[in-house]
Design an enzyme around this catalytic site. Sequence first.
Site, PDB file in Angstrom:
ATOM      1  N   CYS A  69      54.891  19.417  23.350  1.00  0.00           N
ATOM      2  CA  CYS A  69      53.819  20.293  22.885  1.00  0.00           C
ATOM      3  C   CYS A  69      52.775  20.481  23.984  1.00  0.00           C
ATOM      4  O   CYS A  69      52.317  21.597  24.237  1.00  0.00           O
ATOM      5  CB  CYS A  69      53.170  19.716  21.632  1.00  0.00           C
ATOM      6  SG  CYS A  69      51.826  20.741  20.976  1.00  0.00           S
ATOM      7  N   MET A 108      40.386  23.209  21.121  1.00  0.00           N
ATOM      8  CA  MET A 108      39.666  22.516  20.056  1.00  0.00           C
ATOM      9  C   MET A 108      40.566  22.397  18.837  1.00  0.00           C
ATOM     10  O   MET A 108      41.028  23.396  18.289  1.00  0.00           O
ATOM     11  CB  MET A 108      38.374  23.267  19.716  1.00  0.00           C
ATOM     12  CG  MET A 108      37.429  23.394  20.893  1.00  0.00           C
ATOM     13  SD  MET A 108      35.879  24.265  20.509  1.00  0.00           S
ATOM     14  CE  MET A 108      35.059  23.042  19.477  1.00  0.00           C
ATOM     15  N   SER A 109      40.815  21.157  18.430  1.00  0.00           N
ATOM     16  CA  SER A 109      41.732  20.885  17.321  1.00  0.00           C
ATOM     17  C   SER A 109      41.004  20.611  16.018  1.00  0.00           C
ATOM     18  O   SER A 109      41.627  20.498  14.965  1.00  0.00           O
ATOM     19  CB  SER A 109      42.591  19.672  17.664  1.00  0.00           C
ATOM     20  OG  SER A 109      41.771  18.514  17.780  1.00  0.00           O
ATOM     21  N   SER A 143      38.163  16.690  21.198  1.00  0.00           N
ATOM     22  CA  SER A 143      38.094  18.035  21.762  1.00  0.00           C
ATOM     23  C   SER A 143      36.710  18.654  21.591  1.00  0.00           C
ATOM     24  O   SER A 143      36.258  19.435  22.432  1.00  0.00           O
ATOM     25  CB  SER A 143      39.163  18.931  21.140  1.00  0.00           C
ATOM     26  OG  SER A 143      39.025  18.995  19.734  1.00  0.00           O
ATOM     27  N   MET A 198      44.923  26.330  18.464  1.00  0.00           N
ATOM     28  CA  MET A 198      46.270  26.858  18.304  1.00  0.00           C
ATOM     29  C   MET A 198      46.776  26.568  16.899  1.00  0.00           C
ATOM     30  O   MET A 198      46.752  25.416  16.451  1.00  0.00           O
ATOM     31  CB  MET A 198      47.223  26.218  19.319  1.00  0.00           C
ATOM     32  CG  MET A 198      46.951  26.612  20.749  1.00  0.00           C
ATOM     33  SD  MET A 198      48.213  25.942  21.874  1.00  0.00           S
ATOM     34  CE  MET A 198      47.901  24.181  21.706  1.00  0.00           C
ATOM     35  N   CYS A 234      52.455  15.384  14.514  1.00  0.00           N
ATOM     36  CA  CYS A 234      51.606  16.058  13.536  1.00  0.00           C
ATOM     37  C   CYS A 234      52.396  16.682  12.396  1.00  0.00           C
ATOM     38  O   CYS A 234      51.875  16.831  11.286  1.00  0.00           O
ATOM     39  CB  CYS A 234      50.764  17.129  14.223  1.00  0.00           C
ATOM     40  SG  CYS A 234      51.730  18.403  15.080  1.00  0.00           S
ATOM     41  N   GLY A 238      40.861  17.434  25.272  1.00  0.00           N
ATOM     42  CA  GLY A 238      40.229  16.155  24.959  1.00  0.00           C
ATOM     43  C   GLY A 238      41.070  14.950  25.347  1.00  0.00           C
ATOM     44  O   GLY A 238      40.868  13.862  24.803  1.00  0.00           O
ATOM     45  N   GLY A 266      39.157  17.832  15.949  1.00  0.00           N
ATOM     46  CA  GLY A 266      38.879  16.409  16.108  1.00  0.00           C
ATOM     47  C   GLY A 266      37.652  16.163  16.973  1.00  0.00           C
ATOM     48  O   GLY A 266      37.141  17.068  17.647  1.00  0.00           O
TER      49      GLY A 266
END
Length: 357
Positions: free
Chosen positions: A101, A7-8, A13, A32, A197, A125, A10
């Site tokens: 990544c 889960m970011s 996710s 993370m 990012c 996601g 966003g």
Amino acid sequence: ERALAAMSGGVDSSVAAYLLLQSGYDVTGAMMKLFENEDVGEDIMSACCSLADKGDAESAAEALDIPFYVFNCSEQFRLGVIDAFAAEYARGRTPNPCVECNRLLKFGELLRRADSLGCRYLATGHYARVERCGERYLLKKGADAAKDQSYALFFLSQEQLARALFPLGGLTKAETREIARSRGLANASKRDSQDVCFVTDGDYGGFLERYTGKAPEPGDFVGERGDVLGRHAGITRYTVGQRRGLGVSSPGRLYVKELDLRRNAVVLGDNASLYKKSLTARRINLIAADDLAGETRVAAKIRYGMREAPATVRRTGEDELQVVFDEPQRAITKGQYAVLYDGDCVVGGGTIELAED
């Protein structure tokens, strides 16, 4: 069965985690922490892994009533992604750090964290699909062609695919946002994150100078015949196919054709000079089969944002593929990835090392 949901903060996710719950999984959420914003010159409230993103991810986990963890992966990200990104540019190549990544962090470190939490599956996601065909797992394009992210997952092994869940694979982005709104998730309208990012302003050359503390060495812009056309600001500020920001006067449009490290020169040419017929890829990974038998017809994609093109591929070494296109392709770039498709199925891919006429 237990699943760890990446889960970011966003909407993608968050909805992926929700859909897992709806499918009956015992879900744990995890974010993370990839870098400290101030370490890459960003405001503490902006960019990936910001306090705002952490708050959004926590809020979504609370709304879904699932446990939520934040894992500090900044050291792994710095060494495996940011340092590698800088090293590739220093070699005159153009890397895709998002693929690395995914490979090192999401399906490396986070999969190990899933093991420590007793989770059999890892869900993200991504807009892609996994299907089992006999004893083999296949990676396929997402249903939303505009959002398909299978290109960035071509490195997945059979073991990783067996544990990967992509709940959004059959949805469009509009459907994902509608699910988020109907569920009352606060990030339903949150804008998508950008590709890289840790470089929020898009100035890769400027970021590299700040991050490494080294100013790039200026050199010559040269024509295809070796004539000097002007001075460049450092090889790390250019990539194959680039036209803007060259500052060179010419009767016709000029583009970056090649980065010559030996001479510290940026070779310029016209648009026609950018087209190449074939490429060699290494660091290969095959998904649809263990090997390629002779020459195989595929559709090959040489960068994330383009359509694939008809081509023939053959294996030329233990860790090498040669791809020959039916029609020459523009700006085949070292350091990017060539990903091969058979319809909507990912055959495999590798890192581009050479482009030839």
